[in-house]
Design a protein around this motif. Structure first.
Motif, PDB file in Angstrom:
ATOM      1  N   ARG A 139      37.643 -22.425 -39.040  1.00 21.32           N
ATOM      2  CA  ARG A 139      38.160 -22.537 -40.590  1.00 21.32           C
ATOM      3  C   ARG A 139      37.010 -23.243 -41.418  1.00 21.32           C
ATOM      4  NH1 ARG A 139      43.713 -22.757 -41.564  1.00 21.32           N
ATOM      5  NH2 ARG A 139      45.026 -22.738 -39.704  1.00 21.32           N
ATOM      6  N   LEU A 140      37.086 -22.613 -42.493  1.00 21.39           N
ATOM      7  CA  LEU A 140      35.893 -23.293 -43.353  1.00 21.39           C
ATOM      8  C   LEU A 140      36.757 -24.284 -44.208  1.00 21.39           C
ATOM      9  CD1 LEU A 140      33.030 -22.654 -45.013  1.00 21.39           C
ATOM     10  CD2 LEU A 140      34.358 -21.048 -46.443  1.00 21.39           C
ATOM     11  N   SER A 141      35.997 -25.302 -44.135  1.00 23.73           N
ATOM     12  CA  SER A 141      36.576 -26.556 -44.899  1.00 23.73           C
ATOM     13  C   SER A 141      36.769 -26.208 -46.365  1.00 23.73           C
ATOM     14  CB  SER A 141      35.755 -27.868 -45.054  1.00 23.73           C
ATOM     15  OG  SER A 141      35.492 -28.017 -43.712  1.00 23.73           O
ATOM     16  N   ARG A 142      37.982 -26.651 -46.982  1.00 20.18           N
ATOM     17  CA  ARG A 142      38.294 -26.392 -48.405  1.00 20.18           C
ATOM     18  C   ARG A 142      37.397 -26.923 -49.291  1.00 20.18           C
ATOM     19  NH1 ARG A 142      43.698 -27.874 -48.764  1.00 20.18           N
ATOM     20  NH2 ARG A 142      43.791 -27.634 -46.311  1.00 20.18           N
ATOM     21  N   PRO A 143      37.031 -26.245 -50.570  1.00 20.04           N
ATOM     22  CA  PRO A 143      36.125 -26.788 -51.676  1.00 20.04           C
ATOM     23  C   PRO A 143      36.678 -28.288 -51.974  1.00 20.04           C
ATOM     24  CG  PRO A 143      37.398 -25.054 -52.509  1.00 20.04           C
ATOM     25  CD  PRO A 143      37.795 -25.174 -51.086  1.00 20.04           C
ATOM     26  N   ASP A 144      35.844 -29.170 -52.643  1.00 19.59           N
ATOM     27  CA  ASP A 144      36.197 -30.420 -53.081  1.00 19.59           C
ATOM     28  C   ASP A 144      36.444 -30.396 -54.400  1.00 19.59           C
ATOM     29  OD1 ASP A 144      33.673 -30.859 -51.387  1.00 19.59           O
ATOM     30  OD2 ASP A 144      33.054 -31.044 -53.583  1.00 19.59           O
ATOM     31  N   LYS A 145      36.284 -29.104 -55.230  1.00 18.47           N
ATOM     32  CA  LYS A 145      36.737 -29.241 -56.653  1.00 18.47           C
ATOM     33  C   LYS A 145      37.206 -27.548 -56.794  1.00 18.47           C
ATOM     34  CE  LYS A 145      32.023 -28.866 -58.554  1.00 18.47           C
ATOM     35  NZ  LYS A 145      31.202 -28.289 -57.586  1.00 18.47           N
ATOM     36  N   ALA A 146      37.787 -27.357 -58.155  1.00 20.61           N
ATOM     37  CA  ALA A 146      38.261 -26.066 -58.368  1.00 20.61           C
ATOM     38  C   ALA A 146      37.084 -25.119 -58.411  1.00 20.61           C
ATOM     39  CB  ALA A 146      39.072 -26.350 -59.815  1.00 20.61           C
ATOM     40  N   ILE A 147      37.455 -23.941 -58.089  1.00 15.68           N
ATOM     41  CA  ILE A 147      36.693 -22.747 -58.360  1.00 15.68           C
ATOM     42  C   ILE A 147      36.976 -21.934 -59.348  1.00 15.68           C
ATOM     43  CG2 ILE A 147      35.671 -20.710 -57.170  1.00 15.68           C
ATOM     44  CD1 ILE A 147      35.870 -22.073 -54.464  1.00 15.68           C
ATOM     45  N   VAL A 148      35.838 -21.674 -60.376  1.00 18.75           N
ATOM     46  CA  VAL A 148      36.372 -20.886 -61.347  1.00 18.75           C
ATOM     47  C   VAL A 148      35.625 -19.584 -61.528  1.00 18.75           C
ATOM     48  CG1 VAL A 148      36.080 -20.992 -64.055  1.00 18.75           C
ATOM     49  CG2 VAL A 148      36.429 -22.927 -62.842  1.00 18.75           C
ATOM     50  N   ILE A 149      36.539 -18.645 -61.763  1.00 17.10           N
ATOM     51  CA  ILE A 149      35.917 -17.204 -61.534  1.00 17.10           C
ATOM     52  C   ILE A 149      36.061 -16.807 -63.156  1.00 17.10           C
ATOM     53  CG2 ILE A 149      36.426 -14.930 -60.646  1.00 17.10           C
ATOM     54  CD1 ILE A 149      35.710 -16.993 -58.503  1.00 17.10           C
ATOM     55  N   ASN A 150      34.876 -16.043 -63.536  1.00 19.16           N
ATOM     56  CA  ASN A 150      34.781 -15.592 -65.073  1.00 19.16           C
ATOM     57  C   ASN A 150      34.998 -14.182 -64.812  1.00 19.16           C
ATOM     58  OD1 ASN A 150      34.688 -16.943 -67.247  1.00 19.16           O
ATOM     59  ND2 ASN A 150      33.013 -17.910 -66.582  1.00 19.16           N
ATOM     60  N   PRO A 176      35.611 -11.754 -37.104  1.00 14.33           N
ATOM     61  CA  PRO A 176      35.725 -12.095 -38.465  1.00 14.33           C
ATOM     62  C   PRO A 176      36.756 -11.683 -39.240  1.00 14.33           C
ATOM     63  CG  PRO A 176      34.047 -10.710 -38.382  1.00 14.33           C
ATOM     64  CD  PRO A 176      34.705 -10.445 -37.300  1.00 14.33           C
ATOM     65  N   VAL A 177      37.597 -12.642 -40.121  1.00 11.55           N
ATOM     66  CA  VAL A 177      38.648 -11.995 -40.785  1.00 11.55           C
ATOM     67  C   VAL A 177      37.815 -11.110 -42.045  1.00 11.55           C
ATOM     68  CG1 VAL A 177      40.072 -14.082 -40.303  1.00 11.55           C
ATOM     69  CG2 VAL A 177      38.761 -14.092 -42.368  1.00 11.55           C
ATOM     70  N   TYR A 178      39.037 -10.664 -42.915  1.00 11.24           N
ATOM     71  CA  TYR A 178      38.313  -9.815 -43.840  1.00 11.24           C
ATOM     72  C   TYR A 178      37.554 -10.324 -44.730  1.00 11.24           C
ATOM     73  CZ  TYR A 178      38.599  -7.512 -48.455  1.00 11.24           C
ATOM     74  OH  TYR A 178      38.088  -7.126 -49.539  1.00 11.24           O
ATOM     75  N   ASN A 179      38.163 -11.658 -45.514  1.00 11.92           N
ATOM     76  CA  ASN A 179      37.280 -12.356 -46.379  1.00 11.92           C
ATOM     77  C   ASN A 179      35.888 -12.447 -46.162  1.00 11.92           C
ATOM     78  OD1 ASN A 179      38.708 -12.672 -48.914  1.00 11.92           O
ATOM     79  ND2 ASN A 179      40.207 -13.934 -47.914  1.00 11.92           N
ATOM     80  N   PHE A 180      35.634 -13.152 -44.974  1.00 13.94           N
ATOM     81  CA  PHE A 180      34.555 -13.706 -44.237  1.00 13.94           C
ATOM     82  C   PHE A 180      33.693 -12.516 -44.224  1.00 13.94           C
ATOM     83  CE2 PHE A 180      31.979 -15.729 -40.958  1.00 13.94           C
ATOM     84  CZ  PHE A 180      31.336 -16.542 -41.875  1.00 13.94           C
ATOM     85  N   ALA A 181      34.037 -11.318 -43.653  1.00 13.00           N
ATOM     86  CA  ALA A 181      33.251 -10.327 -43.568  1.00 13.00           C
ATOM     87  C   ALA A 181      32.731  -9.728 -44.963  1.00 13.00           C
ATOM     88  CB  ALA A 181      33.803  -8.950 -42.789  1.00 13.00           C
ATOM     89  N   CYS A 182      33.760  -9.694 -45.687  1.00 13.89           N
ATOM     90  CA  CYS A 182      33.397  -8.979 -46.970  1.00 13.89           C
ATOM     91  C   CYS A 182      32.418  -9.947 -47.805  1.00 13.89           C
ATOM     92  CB  CYS A 182      34.736  -8.933 -47.710  1.00 13.89           C
ATOM     93  SG  CYS A 182      34.640  -8.280 -49.347  1.00 13.89           S
ATOM     94  N   ALA A 183      32.612 -11.428 -47.679  1.00 11.79           N
ATOM     95  CA  ALA A 183      31.813 -12.005 -48.384  1.00 11.79           C
ATOM     96  C   ALA A 183      30.260 -11.968 -47.878  1.00 11.79           C
ATOM     97  CB  ALA A 183      32.358 -13.428 -48.502  1.00 11.79           C
ATOM     98  N   ILE A 210      32.575 -19.265 -49.376  1.00 16.40           N
ATOM     99  CA  ILE A 210      32.080 -18.672 -48.185  1.00 16.40           C
ATOM    100  C   ILE A 210      30.676 -18.714 -48.652  1.00 16.40           C
ATOM    101  CG2 ILE A 210      31.621 -16.927 -46.510  1.00 16.40           C
ATOM    102  CD1 ILE A 210      34.791 -16.131 -46.747  1.00 16.40           C
ATOM    103  N   ARG A 211      30.410 -18.006 -49.599  1.00 18.69           N
ATOM    104  CA  ARG A 211      28.948 -17.685 -49.927  1.00 18.69           C
ATOM    105  C   ARG A 211      28.171 -19.048 -50.451  1.00 18.69           C
ATOM    106  NH1 ARG A 211      30.691 -12.746 -52.000  1.00 18.69           N
ATOM    107  NH2 ARG A 211      30.843 -13.900 -53.805  1.00 18.69           N
TER     108      ARG A 211
END
Ligand code: GLU
Length: 428
Positions: A139-150, A176-183, A210-211
């Protein structure tokens, strides 16, 4: 670089084609390459031959790409990067069993709470990890702040750390799960803009995270396209591209329609080259578009009207501008090449004469068979009247039937204009 990333798990439907078209148009506008990435890591659901089918469809719509990549060939990079994340303590081994996780999910549901992983394995002491013989995911550890997508279509959207979660990047079987492979693939391919369906919106902060965790700081732009709904307002069961082509819709008309729906366009009828001049993602509506076969039929008809006559004749089995012009006459009552073909076929088919016409049709057929060539319809008609002695109410009806195979339909004079060289083949 832009990419179109189909999964070879089902037929290509119009939503997928719209994604491909928009990627193509924007790649042209930005003067960047477009690649196709076949996302084939979901082995169980892959359908053999679907990749080839999708790749074969794209050129019909003028969608050019510079390279085809199979995601499954990148698995070694996915594994290497998962390992890097573990080394850097940004990812961790998780020994929670699927049954245990399911139980937690159920509990969250009963308590009416959004499920998020409780990070139980995030800080396990090394010895517990080393000595543990149980299967584990990463598992990838969760981010520590919100992620903002424009998002270029949807605008700014913020995702809280819990919405991103400490999510699985490698399964127990180390795929790899889809999200990981795709990123990672978007990173490896130096993708600058991802245009895809809005159903992937929730994946975007995860892929971003991930990136970022891998230290990749190039900004990847996103544009999520509002979904296309069918007549019953559902996302599923949209027509496949293959079906539309089989039904006689032109690729140019399908593209026109897919660029038009949910968009503000300077005109209704255009081709993809025109759209490259004025298309912009921010003119797209933020709400879902509704598929309408009637509007597509109308657009198809307009494209058929504009088509060069000899080219149109090829769709109905000829290479003759006269037959193409005749097909255009039938656009009064037909909207697809399949429908036009059946009209033209009825003209050349052996005809079953309705009983009430038997006598007249017999005399008329004999007269026409003996007739010389007439350039003008009036001369042809007058000749038959004179030679056969036929007249009366059903004269024109029978003539139309002999020439076209139906009693109703276009003006006989118009039909004659385009069919005069074929009279011998039609009236036998
Ligand atoms: N393979 C995904 C799909 O077919 C596309 C994912 C993406 O474009 O990022 O829906």
């Amino acid at each position: 670089m832009l990419r179109f990333a189909p999964s070879p798990t089902s037929d290509m439907h119009i939503g997928d084609l719209r994604v491909a078209l928009f990627n193509y148009i924007v790649s042209k506008q930005r003067n960047e390459d477009l690649i196709v990435r076949i996302e084939d890591t979901d082995k169980e659901n892959n359908i053999e031959g679907k990749d080839e089918e999708i790749l074969g469809l794209l050129p019909l719509f003028g969608i050019e790409y510079t390279q085809v990549i199979y995601q499954s060939e990148n698995v070694r990079y996915h594994s290497a990067m998962a390992l890097q994340l573990v080394h850097e303590k940004k990812a961790f081994s998780c020994f929670c069993s699927p049954e245990w996780l399911e139980k937690k999910r159920e509990e969250a549901k009963i308590n009416k709470k959004a499920y998020s992983y409780d990070d139980a394995c995030r800080n396990l002491p090394h010895e517990l990890v080393i000595d543990n013989m149980n299967p584990f995911t990463i598992r990838l550890s969760r981010p520590d702040k919100a992620i903002v997508i424009n998002d270029l279509v949807k605008g700014e959207i913020s995702f809280e750390p819990d919405a991103v979660d400490s999510f699985i990047i490698m399964r127990q079987n180390k795929t790899p799960v889809y999200n990981f492979a795709c990123a990672i693939d978007d990173m490896l391919n130096d993708i600058s803009l991802v245009i895809r369906d809005e159903e992937h919106m929730d994946n975007t902060p995860k892929q971003n995270h991930i990136r970022t965790s891998l230290g990749y700081d190039k900004k990847v732009e996103y544009a999520h396209l509002p979904t296309i709904l069918n007549d019953s307002n559902e996302k599923d069961d949209l027509p496949s591209v293959k079906w539309l082509l089989e039904e006689g819709f032109l690729p140019s008309a399908i593209s026109n329609y897919l660029i038009l729906i949910g968009n503000k366009t300077p005109q209704e009828i255009f081709d993809t080259k025109d759209a490259i001049e004025w298309f912009t993602l921010d003119a797209l509506s933020k709400s879902p578009a509704r598929f309408s076969i009637d509007i597509l039929r109308h657009i198809n008809k307009e494209h058929l009207k504009n088509m060069e006559a000899t080219e149109l004749s090829r769709y109905v089995g000829f290479a003759d501008a006269n037959i193409g012009e005749l097909a255009k006459v039938y656009l009064e009552e037909a909207s697809t090449t399949k429908e036009l073909k059946s009209k033209i076929e009825a003209i050349f088919a052996a005809k079953e004469i309705p009983v009430e016409f038997t006598k007249t049709a017999k005399i008329m057929t004999e007269t026409i068979k003996a007739a010389p060539y007439f350039e003008e319809y009036d001369d042809f008609k007058n000749y038959i009247i004179k030679e056969s002695g036929l007249k009366g109410n059903n004269f024109l009806e029978v003539l139309r039937f002999l020439l076209t195979g139906t009693v109703n339909g276009p003006d006989v004079a118009l039909v004659y204009k385009y069919l005069k060289n074929y009279i011998g083949e039609i009236v036998k």
